[in-house]
Design a protein around this motif. Structure first.
Motif, PDB file in Angstrom:
ATOM      1  N   PRO A  97     -46.038 -63.792  69.386  1.00  0.00           N
ATOM      2  CA  PRO A  97     -46.703 -62.516  68.891  1.00  0.00           C
ATOM      3  C   PRO A  97     -46.351 -61.656  69.534  1.00  0.00           C
ATOM      4  N   LEU A  98     -45.694 -60.541  69.325  1.00  0.00           N
ATOM      5  CA  LEU A  98     -45.602 -59.155  70.234  1.00  0.00           C
ATOM      6  C   LEU A  98     -46.349 -57.981  70.274  1.00  0.00           C
ATOM      7  N   LYS A  99     -47.402 -57.518  71.357  1.00  0.00           N
ATOM      8  CA  LYS A  99     -48.481 -57.031  70.241  1.00  0.00           C
ATOM      9  C   LYS A  99     -47.406 -54.733  70.332  1.00  0.00           C
ATOM     10  N   TYR A 100     -48.395 -54.094  69.857  1.00  0.00           N
ATOM     11  CA  TYR A 100     -47.243 -52.931  69.270  1.00  0.00           C
ATOM     12  C   TYR A 100     -46.865 -52.653  70.814  1.00  0.00           C
ATOM     13  N   ASP A 101     -47.916 -51.884  71.690  1.00  0.00           N
ATOM     14  CA  ASP A 101     -47.799 -51.457  72.892  1.00  0.00           C
ATOM     15  C   ASP A 101     -46.966 -51.885  73.782  1.00  0.00           C
ATOM     16  N   GLU A 102     -46.304 -53.245  73.395  1.00  0.00           N
ATOM     17  CA  GLU A 102     -45.207 -53.560  74.911  1.00  0.00           C
ATOM     18  C   GLU A 102     -44.516 -53.587  73.507  1.00  0.00           C
ATOM     19  N   MET A 103     -44.272 -53.041  72.814  1.00  0.00           N
ATOM     20  CA  MET A 103     -42.450 -53.529  72.101  1.00  0.00           C
ATOM     21  C   MET A 103     -41.913 -51.862  72.542  1.00  0.00           C
ATOM     22  N   THR A 104     -40.694 -52.103  72.904  1.00  0.00           N
ATOM     23  CA  THR A 104     -39.429 -50.951  72.970  1.00  0.00           C
ATOM     24  C   THR A 104     -39.258 -50.057  71.345  1.00  0.00           C
ATOM     25  N   PRO A 105     -38.958 -48.709  71.551  1.00  0.00           N
ATOM     26  CA  PRO A 105     -38.601 -47.700  70.682  1.00  0.00           C
ATOM     27  C   PRO A 105     -37.899 -48.479  69.229  1.00  0.00           C
ATOM     28  N   GLU A 106     -37.137 -49.205  69.269  1.00  0.00           N
ATOM     29  CA  GLU A 106     -36.268 -49.719  68.495  1.00  0.00           C
ATOM     30  C   GLU A 106     -37.667 -50.845  67.777  1.00  0.00           C
ATOM     31  N   GLN A 107     -37.909 -51.135  68.508  1.00  0.00           N
ATOM     32  CA  GLN A 107     -38.844 -53.009  67.913  1.00  0.00           C
ATOM     33  C   GLN A 107     -40.073 -51.952  67.259  1.00  0.00           C
ATOM     34  N   LYS A 108     -40.851 -50.642  67.684  1.00  0.00           N
ATOM     35  CA  LYS A 108     -41.848 -49.891  67.142  1.00  0.00           C
ATOM     36  C   LYS A 108     -41.112 -49.252  65.631  1.00  0.00           C
ATOM     37  N   ALA A 109     -40.506 -48.627  65.481  1.00  0.00           N
ATOM     38  CA  ALA A 109     -39.260 -48.414  64.275  1.00  0.00           C
ATOM     39  C   ALA A 109     -39.870 -49.379  62.869  1.00  0.00           C
ATOM     40  N   MET A 110     -39.745 -51.158  63.575  1.00  0.00           N
ATOM     41  CA  MET A 110     -39.296 -51.120  62.396  1.00  0.00           C
ATOM     42  C   MET A 110     -40.794 -51.703  61.836  1.00  0.00           C
ATOM     43  N   ILE A 111     -41.510 -51.644  63.015  1.00  0.00           N
ATOM     44  CA  ILE A 111     -42.927 -52.323  62.560  1.00  0.00           C
ATOM     45  C   ILE A 111     -43.684 -50.597  61.737  1.00  0.00           C
ATOM     46  N   ASP A 112     -43.231 -49.535  62.298  1.00  0.00           N
ATOM     47  CA  ASP A 112     -43.826 -48.354  61.548  1.00  0.00           C
ATOM     48  C   ASP A 112     -42.950 -48.475  59.879  1.00  0.00           C
ATOM     49  N   HIS A 113     -41.755 -48.781  59.442  1.00  0.00           N
ATOM     50  CA  HIS A 113     -41.118 -49.089  58.531  1.00  0.00           C
ATOM     51  C   HIS A 113     -42.083 -50.037  58.111  1.00  0.00           C
ATOM     52  N   LEU A 114     -42.023 -51.398  58.437  1.00  0.00           N
ATOM     53  CA  LEU A 114     -42.873 -52.286  58.017  1.00  0.00           C
ATOM     54  C   LEU A 114     -44.097 -51.850  57.595  1.00  0.00           C
ATOM     55  N   LEU A 115     -45.275 -51.231  58.584  1.00  0.00           N
ATOM     56  CA  LEU A 115     -46.367 -50.498  57.995  1.00  0.00           C
ATOM     57  C   LEU A 115     -46.248 -49.625  57.022  1.00  0.00           C
ATOM     58  N   ALA A 116     -45.336 -49.171  56.289  1.00  0.00           N
ATOM     59  CA  ALA A 116     -45.155 -47.578  55.675  1.00  0.00           C
ATOM     60  C   ALA A 116     -44.382 -48.537  55.025  1.00  0.00           C
ATOM     61  N   GLY A 117     -44.040 -49.641  54.037  1.00  0.00           N
ATOM     62  CA  GLY A 117     -43.523 -50.576  52.752  1.00  0.00           C
ATOM     63  C   GLY A 117     -44.326 -50.966  52.275  1.00  0.00           C
ATOM     64  N   GLU A 118     -44.077 -51.565  51.289  1.00  0.00           N
ATOM     65  CA  GLU A 118     -44.498 -52.327  50.314  1.00  0.00           C
ATOM     66  C   GLU A 118     -45.231 -53.600  50.539  1.00  0.00           C
ATOM     67  N   ARG A 119     -44.913 -54.499  51.930  1.00  0.00           N
ATOM     68  CA  ARG A 119     -45.715 -55.634  51.771  1.00  0.00           C
ATOM     69  C   ARG A 119     -47.489 -55.745  52.034  1.00  0.00           C
ATOM     70  N   GLN A 120     -48.151 -56.285  52.175  1.00  0.00           N
ATOM     71  CA  GLN A 120     -49.199 -56.343  52.512  1.00  0.00           C
ATOM     72  C   GLN A 120     -49.564 -56.792  53.958  1.00  0.00           C
ATOM     73  N   ASN A 121     -48.900 -57.538  54.698  1.00  0.00           N
ATOM     74  CA  ASN A 121     -49.019 -58.287  56.074  1.00  0.00           C
ATOM     75  C   ASN A 121     -47.604 -58.478  56.185  1.00  0.00           C
ATOM     76  N   LEU A 122     -47.747 -59.282  57.557  1.00  0.00           N
ATOM     77  CA  LEU A 122     -46.886 -59.208  58.137  1.00  0.00           C
ATOM     78  C   LEU A 122     -46.772 -60.523  59.184  1.00  0.00           C
ATOM     79  N   GLY A 123     -47.331 -61.747  58.328  1.00  0.00           N
ATOM     80  CA  GLY A 123     -46.804 -63.094  58.236  1.00  0.00           C
ATOM     81  C   GLY A 123     -45.287 -63.416  57.957  1.00  0.00           C
ATOM     82  N   GLY A 124     -44.797 -64.657  58.505  1.00  0.00           N
ATOM     83  CA  GLY A 124     -43.222 -64.844  58.117  1.00  0.00           C
ATOM     84  C   GLY A 124     -43.236 -64.409  59.514  1.00  0.00           C
ATOM     85  N   PRO A 125     -41.188 -63.664  59.123  1.00  0.00           N
ATOM     86  CA  PRO A 125     -40.375 -63.877  59.801  1.00  0.00           C
ATOM     87  C   PRO A 125     -39.725 -62.941  61.055  1.00  0.00           C
ATOM     88  N   PHE A 126     -41.136 -62.151  60.575  1.00  0.00           N
ATOM     89  CA  PHE A 126     -40.783 -60.355  61.148  1.00  0.00           C
ATOM     90  C   PHE A 126     -41.174 -60.499  62.298  1.00  0.00           C
TER      91      PHE A 126
END
Length: 219
Positions: A39-68
């Motif tokens: 599992p990755l931590k946000y402060d360890e991520m590249t800018p591209e990874q952080k952008a993906m997480i930001d989009h996930l958190l802004a979306g309709e999902r309530q959790n980040l379990g599974g393939p992300f």
């Protein structure tokens, strides 16, 4: 006899209403999990990874379990994929029971334990009967399906198992869901096949595996 049942239902409802809510997903508490992919931590991520997480958190999902956590390893692709997946999961032109039936059939086909467990629960909540869910789990064709579930089951079964869809099955699906619904079922099969492959490669952690290995999961 009725009083004990009512007391049990009341107690269950009270427990559901008072049990602690799951921790909110934040940048400091992403809830990512993995085996081969730690599992990755946000402060360890590249800018591209952080952008993906930001989009996930802004979306309709309530959790980040599974393939992300897996998809973060290729964040440009993963970000596009999660947007496509959200479109299929939340906006496909299918009734909810039919949509969840497509998903659990795909999870059953791939033997994806986590995806099966998550969407078994969602299918039951959407009104799919336990008998139908259990039949799919055991590699048997369910009985008692309504026309929507029958059309979704036949389409998904043929697409995954036969790699083709017969004229009769296509026509039945078009009658129930229209051309958009057919294309959305293709999209659901594609997205949840990708999810299942990612989870299987990762050996994604599951608490209690429910699926028995079957040589022929979609009869």
């Amino acid at each position: 006899m009725r009083a004990p049942i009512l007391l049990c239902l009341t107690a269950c409802l009270a427990w559901t209403q008072t049990r602690p809510a799951p921790p909110a997903v934040t940048k400091d508490n992403l809830g990512l999990a993995g085996d081969r992919f730690p599992p990755l931590k946000y402060d360890e991520m590249t800018p591209e990874q952080k952008a993906m997480i930001d989009h996930l958190l802004a979306g309709e999902r309530q959790n980040l379990g599974g393939p992300f956590n897996v998809l973060l390893r290729s964040p440009e692709m993963g970000d596009l994929a999660q947007q496509f997946g959200a479109s299929m999961r939340f906006h496909a032109a299918l009734p909810k029971p039919a949509l969840e039936t497509v998903i659990i059939l795909t999870a059953r086909y791939w033997g994806a334990q986590f995806e099966w467990t998550a969407h078994k629960r969602a299918a039951l909540q959407a009104g799919v009967s336990p008998a139908i869910v259990d039949a799919i789990a055991n590699g048997k064709r369910p009985t008692g399906m309504d026309p929507d579930l029958d059309a979704a089951y036949n389409f998904t079964r043929e697409l995954l198992k036969d790699k083709q869809v017969s004229d009769a099955t296509f026509a039945a699906a078009k009658t129930r869901f229209g051309e958009k619904g057919i294309v959305d079922m293709i999209g659901l099969n594609g997205w949840y096949s990708m999810v299942s492959m990612a989870l299987n490669v990762d050996r994604y952690p599951v608490a209690q595996p429910e699926l028995k290995p079957l040589a022929n999961p979609l009869p």
